[in-house]
Design a protein around this motif. Structure first.
Motif, PDB file in Angstrom:
ATOM      1  N   ARG A  42       0.879  -1.346  -0.134  1.00  0.00           N
ATOM      2  CA  ARG A  42       0.002   0.053  -0.054  1.00  0.00           C
ATOM      3  C   ARG A  42       0.850   1.315   0.091  1.00  0.00           C
ATOM      4  O   ARG A  42       0.647   2.265  -0.813  1.00  0.00           O
ATOM      5  CB  ARG A  42      -1.109  -0.006   1.227  1.00  0.00           C
ATOM      6  N   ARG A  43       1.869   1.290   0.841  1.00  0.00           N
ATOM      7  CA  ARG A  43       2.740   2.557   1.030  1.00  0.00           C
ATOM      8  C   ARG A  43       3.657   2.742  -0.302  1.00  0.00           C
ATOM      9  O   ARG A  43       4.008   3.893  -0.214  1.00  0.00           O
ATOM     10  CB  ARG A  43       3.609   2.275   2.289  1.00  0.00           C
ATOM     11  N   VAL A  44       3.998   1.603  -0.921  1.00  0.00           N
ATOM     12  CA  VAL A  44       5.057   1.853  -2.111  1.00  0.00           C
ATOM     13  C   VAL A  44       4.254   2.341  -3.271  1.00  0.00           C
ATOM     14  O   VAL A  44       5.001   2.862  -4.136  1.00  0.00           O
ATOM     15  CB  VAL A  44       5.510   0.446  -2.486  1.00  0.00           C
ATOM     16  N   LYS A  45       2.943   2.552  -3.119  1.00  0.00           N
ATOM     17  CA  LYS A  45       2.148   3.022  -4.475  1.00  0.00           C
ATOM     18  C   LYS A  45       2.870   4.010  -5.253  1.00  0.00           C
ATOM     19  O   LYS A  45       2.815   4.088  -6.449  1.00  0.00           O
ATOM     20  CB  LYS A  45       0.797   3.062  -3.871  1.00  0.00           C
ATOM     21  N   ASP A  46       2.925   5.173  -4.326  1.00  0.00           N
ATOM     22  CA  ASP A  46       3.228   6.576  -4.939  1.00  0.00           C
ATOM     23  C   ASP A  46       4.775   6.739  -4.979  1.00  0.00           C
ATOM     24  O   ASP A  46       5.202   7.955  -5.044  1.00  0.00           O
ATOM     25  CB  ASP A  46       2.420   7.527  -4.308  1.00  0.00           C
ATOM     26  N   GLU A  61       4.909  -9.073  -7.661  1.00  0.00           N
ATOM     27  CA  GLU A  61       3.654  -8.371  -7.128  1.00  0.00           C
ATOM     28  C   GLU A  61       4.117  -7.020  -6.531  1.00  0.00           C
ATOM     29  O   GLU A  61       3.274  -6.032  -6.595  1.00  0.00           O
ATOM     30  CB  GLU A  61       3.434  -9.344  -5.876  1.00  0.00           C
ATOM     31  N   LEU A  62       5.136  -6.667  -5.826  1.00  0.00           N
ATOM     32  CA  LEU A  62       5.734  -5.496  -5.328  1.00  0.00           C
ATOM     33  C   LEU A  62       5.827  -4.249  -6.216  1.00  0.00           C
ATOM     34  O   LEU A  62       5.180  -3.241  -6.423  1.00  0.00           O
ATOM     35  CB  LEU A  62       6.957  -5.582  -4.508  1.00  0.00           C
ATOM     36  N   LEU A  63       6.422  -4.930  -7.612  1.00  0.00           N
ATOM     37  CA  LEU A  63       6.678  -4.134  -8.655  1.00  0.00           C
ATOM     38  C   LEU A  63       5.381  -3.477  -9.469  1.00  0.00           C
ATOM     39  O   LEU A  63       5.417  -2.484  -9.697  1.00  0.00           O
ATOM     40  CB  LEU A  63       7.578  -4.619  -9.598  1.00  0.00           C
ATOM     41  N   GLN A  64       4.617  -4.597  -9.423  1.00  0.00           N
ATOM     42  CA  GLN A  64       3.094  -4.176  -9.980  1.00  0.00           C
ATOM     43  C   GLN A  64       2.635  -3.144  -9.184  1.00  0.00           C
ATOM     44  O   GLN A  64       1.809  -2.267  -9.597  1.00  0.00           O
ATOM     45  CB  GLN A  64       2.389  -5.262 -10.107  1.00  0.00           C
TER      46      GLN A  64
END
Ligand code: GLV
Length: 325
Positions: A42-46, A61-64
């Motif tokens: 959630r936090r890495v989104k922006d 998954e994280l990169l997406q």
């Protein structure tokens, strides 16, 4: 230009925070327990930058979940938690922290070797127990380290730092590696090359310093333990899956080797219950954990992120193909 947003999945050390504060807008995970995966996603989104520990999987998954991400900076030299090809495919630069932890990690591998040979774990338990009856001639007699043969598996920076320490203990050093070291390095470190089987047969202490790769996964298996001396010890400060833990437990139970000292495990933080034996020294993945070194690692990761986000080439790029321009 807007200050780039960065996620740090750990609160880091003050020196790293200071470096980051004037250059990036950093969201820190401040709690001492590790962030749940959903929180990271959630936090890495922006975020354009990510500073993460080796406990964080940087995968598809994280990169997406992070469409703006430009750099994933690992605060570790080992980077088996990062899917580097997946990063490259998405143009995300991946970095690690080589060089700053070699001596500290070798110090700790040496500590483990000494501890298991001289039965320090058992001695500590006895001394604290209230049951110690005093000096006795055959109490906790261990094995000498000095003058023995040290076998180093993986002769990179940390393996070589280990070899350097052996001189003070009058040890003979043999090593094996996929690539043989140049003659001048062998000479300087007084280290002789052996193939793996020769090393297994000759060494009194085997210290593992390979990265985790498909070729090193399960490298220490039943067949390898079978070839070791029954009086020999295995020390592992590299990555847990390099050693097949079930095979190690069986080798210890059958007396195929004398003992082991481990800092890393196949399924951290789970430790195979069969390893809780008196001839095994267990540490919780702390080989690089000196304040000086962990601070340097955090600063290095911070500098990698700042460099990339300011349009410079970070010092420790794992996938140069991902660098634009
Ligand atoms: C620690 O295990 C590291 O890879 O830095």
């Amino acid at each position: 230009m807007a200050t780039p947003k960065v996620l740090a999945t750990h609160r880091l050390f003050d020196a790293a925070r200071k470096t980051l504060q004037d250059n990036c807008d950093v969201e820190y995970w401040e709690k001492s327990e590790r962030p749940p995966r959903e929180e990271v996603l959630r936090r890495v989104k922006d975020k354009e930058g990510l500073i993460c520990l080796l406990t964080e999987k940087v995968d598809d998954e994280l990169l997406q979940a992070a469409p703006k991400l430009r750099i994933a900076a690992n605060v570790a030299v080992g980077y088996d938690n990062i899917d580097v090809p997946a990063c490259t495919k998405r143009g995300v630069v991946a970095t690690n922290t080589p060089g700053v932890l070699d001596e500290t990690t070798a110090d700790f591998a040496w500590t483990l070797m000494m501890a298991v040979a001289r039965r320090l774990g058992e001695g500590d338990v006895l001394a604290r127990s209230g049951n110690w009856k005093g000096w006795d001639l055959d109490q906790l007699v261990g094995t000498d380290v000095w003058g023995k043969t040290l076998g180093i598996v993986g002769f990179g920076r940390i393996g070589r730092a280990m070899a350097r320490r052996a001189g003070g203990f009058q040890m003979r050093v043999i090593y094996t590696d996929a690539v043989r070291a140049p003659a001048d390095a062998e000479k300087e470190l007084r280290a002789e090359y052996r193939d793996m089987n020769e090393l297994l047969a000759e060494a009194d202490f085997i210290s593992v310093h390979t990265p985790l790769l498909p070729e090193t996964h399960g490298l220490f298996n039943a067949a390898k333990f079978q070839r070791m001396k029954r009086t020999a010890f295995l020390i592992n400060t590299s990555r847990g899956p390099v050693v097949d833990e079930a095979a190690l437990v069986a080798a210890l139970e059958d007396g195929k080797i004398a003992g082991a000292a481990l800092d890393v495990y196949e399924k951290e933080p789970v430790i195979h219950p069969g390893l809780r034996r008196s001839n095994v020294v267990l540490a919780p993945h702390i080989a690089s954990a000196s304040l000086e070194t962990r601070t340097k690692m955090a600063c290095m990761a911070a500098e990698n992120v700042i460099a990339l986000l300011q349009g410079r080439r970070p010092a420790n790029v794992l996938n140069p193909e991902a660098l634009k321009g």
